[in-house]
Each structure stands twice: as structure tokens, then as C-alpha cells.
Scaffold this motif. Structure first.
Motif, PDB file in Angstrom:
ATOM      1  N   UNK A 178      39.901  39.474  26.991  1.00  0.00           N
ATOM      2  CA  UNK A 178      41.232  38.303  26.158  1.00  0.00           C
ATOM      3  C   UNK A 178      42.635  39.449  26.656  1.00  0.00           C
ATOM      4  N   UNK A 179      42.085  40.282  26.125  1.00  0.00           N
ATOM      5  CA  UNK A 179      42.894  41.991  26.386  1.00  0.00           C
ATOM      6  C   UNK A 179      43.407  42.939  27.373  1.00  0.00           C
ATOM      7  N   UNK A 180      41.991  42.823  27.867  1.00  0.00           N
ATOM      8  CA  UNK A 180      42.290  43.187  28.895  1.00  0.00           C
ATOM      9  C   UNK A 180      42.177  42.109  30.447  1.00  0.00           C
ATOM     10  N   UNK A 181      42.106  40.607  29.896  1.00  0.00           N
ATOM     11  CA  UNK A 181      42.466  39.787  31.190  1.00  0.00           C
ATOM     12  C   UNK A 181      44.190  39.990  30.931  1.00  0.00           C
ATOM     13  N   UNK A 182      44.627  39.958  29.959  1.00  0.00           N
ATOM     14  CA  UNK A 182      46.151  40.256  30.158  1.00  0.00           C
ATOM     15  C   UNK A 182      46.716  41.037  29.968  1.00  0.00           C
ATOM     16  N   UNK A 185      42.527  42.895  33.858  1.00  0.00           N
ATOM     17  CA  UNK A 185      41.547  44.171  34.291  1.00  0.00           C
ATOM     18  C   UNK A 185      40.413  43.543  34.092  1.00  0.00           C
ATOM     19  N   UNK A 186      39.467  43.987  34.748  1.00  0.00           N
ATOM     20  CA  UNK A 186      37.831  42.943  34.559  1.00  0.00           C
ATOM     21  C   UNK A 186      37.266  43.575  33.567  1.00  0.00           C
ATOM     22  N   UNK A 187      35.872  42.637  33.164  1.00  0.00           N
ATOM     23  CA  UNK A 187      35.194  43.174  31.738  1.00  0.00           C
ATOM     24  C   UNK A 187      34.233  43.191  32.126  1.00  0.00           C
ATOM     25  N   UNK A 188      33.657  43.609  31.359  1.00  0.00           N
ATOM     26  CA  UNK A 188      31.856  43.701  31.273  1.00  0.00           C
ATOM     27  C   UNK A 188      31.352  43.460  30.156  1.00  0.00           C
ATOM     28  N   UNK A 189      30.987  42.357  29.143  1.00  0.00           N
ATOM     29  CA  UNK A 189      30.765  41.665  27.493  1.00  0.00           C
ATOM     30  C   UNK A 189      29.598  42.105  27.627  1.00  0.00           C
ATOM     31  N   UNK A 190      28.924  42.913  26.490  1.00  0.00           N
ATOM     32  CA  UNK A 190      28.036  43.345  25.305  1.00  0.00           C
ATOM     33  C   UNK A 190      28.148  42.026  24.691  1.00  0.00           C
ATOM     34  N   UNK A 191      26.312  41.009  24.646  1.00  0.00           N
ATOM     35  CA  UNK A 191      26.689  40.068  23.987  1.00  0.00           C
ATOM     36  C   UNK A 191      26.232  40.652  22.363  1.00  0.00           C
ATOM     37  N   UNK A 192      26.628  41.903  21.193  1.00  0.00           N
ATOM     38  CA  UNK A 192      25.761  42.825  20.556  1.00  0.00           C
ATOM     39  C   UNK A 192      26.190  41.057  19.200  1.00  0.00           C
ATOM     40  N   UNK A 193      27.070  40.386  19.202  1.00  0.00           N
ATOM     41  CA  UNK A 193      27.663  39.602  18.273  1.00  0.00           C
ATOM     42  C   UNK A 193      28.222  38.304  18.449  1.00  0.00           C
ATOM     43  N   UNK A 194      28.480  37.798  20.372  1.00  0.00           N
ATOM     44  CA  UNK A 194      28.520  37.184  20.417  1.00  0.00           C
ATOM     45  C   UNK A 194      28.296  36.270  21.483  1.00  0.00           C
ATOM     46  N   UNK A 195      27.667  35.124  21.665  1.00  0.00           N
ATOM     47  CA  UNK A 195      27.432  34.651  22.402  1.00  0.00           C
ATOM     48  C   UNK A 195      27.857  34.117  24.356  1.00  0.00           C
ATOM     49  N   UNK A 196      27.431  33.853  24.889  1.00  0.00           N
ATOM     50  CA  UNK A 196      28.064  33.803  26.248  1.00  0.00           C
ATOM     51  C   UNK A 196      29.304  33.162  26.189  1.00  0.00           C
ATOM     52  N   UNK A 197      28.912  31.820  25.830  1.00  0.00           N
ATOM     53  CA  UNK A 197      29.419  30.602  25.904  1.00  0.00           C
ATOM     54  C   UNK A 197      30.935  31.019  25.248  1.00  0.00           C
ATOM     55  N   UNK A 198      31.353  31.559  24.248  1.00  0.00           N
ATOM     56  CA  UNK A 198      32.445  32.111  23.364  1.00  0.00           C
ATOM     57  C   UNK A 198      33.306  32.624  24.544  1.00  0.00           C
ATOM     58  N   UNK A 199      33.020  33.108  25.788  1.00  0.00           N
ATOM     59  CA  UNK A 199      34.024  33.930  26.782  1.00  0.00           C
ATOM     60  C   UNK A 199      34.367  32.667  27.601  1.00  0.00           C
ATOM     61  N   UNK A 200      33.623  31.901  27.753  1.00  0.00           N
ATOM     62  CA  UNK A 200      34.338  30.660  29.374  1.00  0.00           C
ATOM     63  C   UNK A 200      35.457  30.405  29.127  1.00  0.00           C
ATOM     64  N   UNK A 201      36.543  30.901  28.410  1.00  0.00           N
ATOM     65  CA  UNK A 201      37.642  30.778  28.761  1.00  0.00           C
ATOM     66  C   UNK A 201      38.490  31.430  29.829  1.00  0.00           C
ATOM     67  N   UNK A 202      37.401  33.180  29.743  1.00  0.00           N
ATOM     68  CA  UNK A 202      38.042  33.955  30.507  1.00  0.00           C
ATOM     69  C   UNK A 202      37.779  34.158  32.096  1.00  0.00           C
ATOM     70  N   UNK A 203      38.192  35.337  32.787  1.00  0.00           N
ATOM     71  CA  UNK A 203      38.142  34.708  33.986  1.00  0.00           C
ATOM     72  C   UNK A 203      38.031  36.067  34.823  1.00  0.00           C
ATOM     73  N   UNK A 204      37.820  37.281  33.356  1.00  0.00           N
ATOM     74  CA  UNK A 204      37.835  38.087  34.156  1.00  0.00           C
ATOM     75  C   UNK A 204      36.890  38.997  34.145  1.00  0.00           C
ATOM     76  N   UNK A 205      35.783  38.226  33.677  1.00  0.00           N
ATOM     77  CA  UNK A 205      34.737  39.146  33.556  1.00  0.00           C
ATOM     78  C   UNK A 205      33.931  39.631  34.379  1.00  0.00           C
ATOM     79  N   UNK A 206      32.701  40.695  34.460  1.00  0.00           N
ATOM     80  CA  UNK A 206      31.920  40.631  36.124  1.00  0.00           C
ATOM     81  C   UNK A 206      31.274  39.946  35.027  1.00  0.00           C
ATOM     82  N   UNK A 207      30.075  40.514  34.540  1.00  0.00           N
ATOM     83  CA  UNK A 207      28.705  39.879  33.819  1.00  0.00           C
ATOM     84  C   UNK A 207      28.939  40.428  32.366  1.00  0.00           C
TER      85      UNK A 207
END
Length: 221
Positions: A178-182, A185-207
Motif C-alpha cells: 500500500x505504501x508503494x502504491x501510494x 510505484x510497482x511492487x514485487x511481493x514475497x509470500x514469506x508471511x502473507x498469502x496472495x489473496x491478502x494483497x487483492x485490494x492493491x493494483x500495483x503488484x507486478x507478480x
């Protein structure tokens, strides 16, 4: 992205460069419940673990519970417990060292934008000897407003003299994305602690990636 286009890589630290968030959660759980009688479950602690340490304490216990000196002392104590537990396991997430080397070879400037205090950032950078990869570091002490406010990543971009839209942020937490989106900036997300669905509200995730051995990262060069 073409090889010729200038870009920068901005990294969150905990959970993004090192897989240590469970150790932070354990240290917070210990402080909140055993020292402060907070009565939170482990899952409730995990949800509150973002931003500066004093913000975590204020969210859970209210703005008026602790004087500043006590919050500072609790913050350092929490990090000491975290470091003692995690140091024997301290290592970069798989594939990150070669990824950093490749970015360096391609002349891509890199920075760290973390809600951690310098005490923790230094613990990681110096024990793993990776400080030389980063041209800028923005810590909790450097910002007025922490994530999801964009200040952390905008300050990184400014220090690298890079336009925000040219920056790619590596994150593991929803509030970080969310900070990157604000920040635009685009983001690459590592699923070390959170699942993909937890990021569904953001539109800046590359992969999404599990670690830095993922072939999708080749697209960034």
C-alpha cells in the motif's frame, strides 16, 4: 521493461530480504503478553506488526499508556529478544545474493526502505556484509509517517535521484505494498508471511514470488 530504461530497486527488509517475521512476531508476543499483560493471541499480534515500534504499542495499548522513554526502552528490548532468537538463523532469502549481484552488474541503484530502527537494520547489513549494495537507507528514524504512508519509499527515490514511477519495490506485507502504491510505484511481493489473496485490494503488484530464484525476476532486467 527494457534493459535500457533507468530503474531502481527498493527493498523492504524484514520478511523481504530475510525471512524473519515469525521471530519478530514471537518477540512482540512475548513483550505484549508476558511483559505488558496485553492478552493478545499470536494472530492478533501478527496483524498489528507494522510501522514503527511505538506505533504498534499505541495501536494496542492506546496513545497515553506509555511515556516516550518507556516506549523507547520497550522497542529496544523487543529488538534484543528478536536478535538473540534470530541471529543463529540469520541469512538472506534464497537467491537474493545473486539477484543483488546482477542488479549491481546492470547498474541498477538500490535502497532499503524499512520501518525498522537502525539498530535492526545494522544487525542485518553488518552481520551479512551486504551494506555495499545499497546507495540509500531509510529507517523508522528517518520518517515522520511510516507505511502505509508513501514517505519511506518516496525518500528512497529522492536519495537515489530516481522518479517514483521508475522504482520497483520489493515487499512482503500488505501495508508495505500500500505504501508503494501510494508512492506511485510497482511492487514485487514475497509470500514469506502473507498469502496472495491478502494483497487483492492493491493494483500495483507486478507478480508474487516465494524467493529470488523465481524466473519471473528476469523480466526486471
Amino acid at each position: 521493461m527494457s534493459h535500457s530504461s533507468p530503474k531502481a530497486f527498493l527493498f523492504d527488509l524484514n520478511g523481504t530480504m530475510i525471512d524473519d517475521m515469525s521471530y519478530h512476531a514471537e518477540a512482540w508476543y512475548d513483550i505484549i503478553n508476558n511483559d505488558l499483560n496485553g492478552g493478545l493471541t499470536y494472530d492478533q499480534v501478527k496483524v498489528q506488526m507494522y510501522g514503527k515500534n511505538e506505533e504498534v504499542l499505541k495501536r494496542i495499548f492506546g496513545n497515553d499508556r506509555f511515556p516516550q522513554e518507556e516506549m523507547d526502552n520497550l522497542s529496544i528490548e523487543k529488538e534484543k529478544r528478536y536478535q538473540a532468537a534470530y541471529k543463529p538463523k540469520l541469512e538472506l532469502i534464497k537467491g537474493l545474493k545473486p539477484f543483488l549481484d546482477k542488479a549491481l552488474e546492470h547498474g541498477i541503484p538500490m535502497a532499503i526502505g524499512s520501518a525498522a530502527i537502525p539498530f535492526n537494520i545494522d544487525f542485518v547489513l553488518d552481520n551479512l556484509n551486504i551494506r555495499h549494495y545499497f546507495k540509500a537507507i531509510v529507517s523508522a528514524d528517518d520518517v515522520t509517517h511510516s507505511k502505509p504512508d508513501p514517505q519511506t519509499y518516496l525518500d528512497c527515490a529522492e536519495k537515489l535521484q530516481m522518479a517514483p514511477e521508475k522504482c520497483i519495490v520489493f515487499e512482503d506485507a500488505p501495508k508495505g505494498v500500500e505504501s508503494a502504491q501510494n508512492a506511485g510505484m510497482q511492487s514485487v511481493v514475497l509470500t514469506t508471511m502473507h498469502e496472495e489473496y491478502e494483497f487483492s485490494q492493491y493494483n500495483n503488484t507486478l507478480f508474487f514470488i516465494k524467493d529470488y530464484t523465481d524466473d519471473k525476476l528476469e523480466k526486471l532486467f
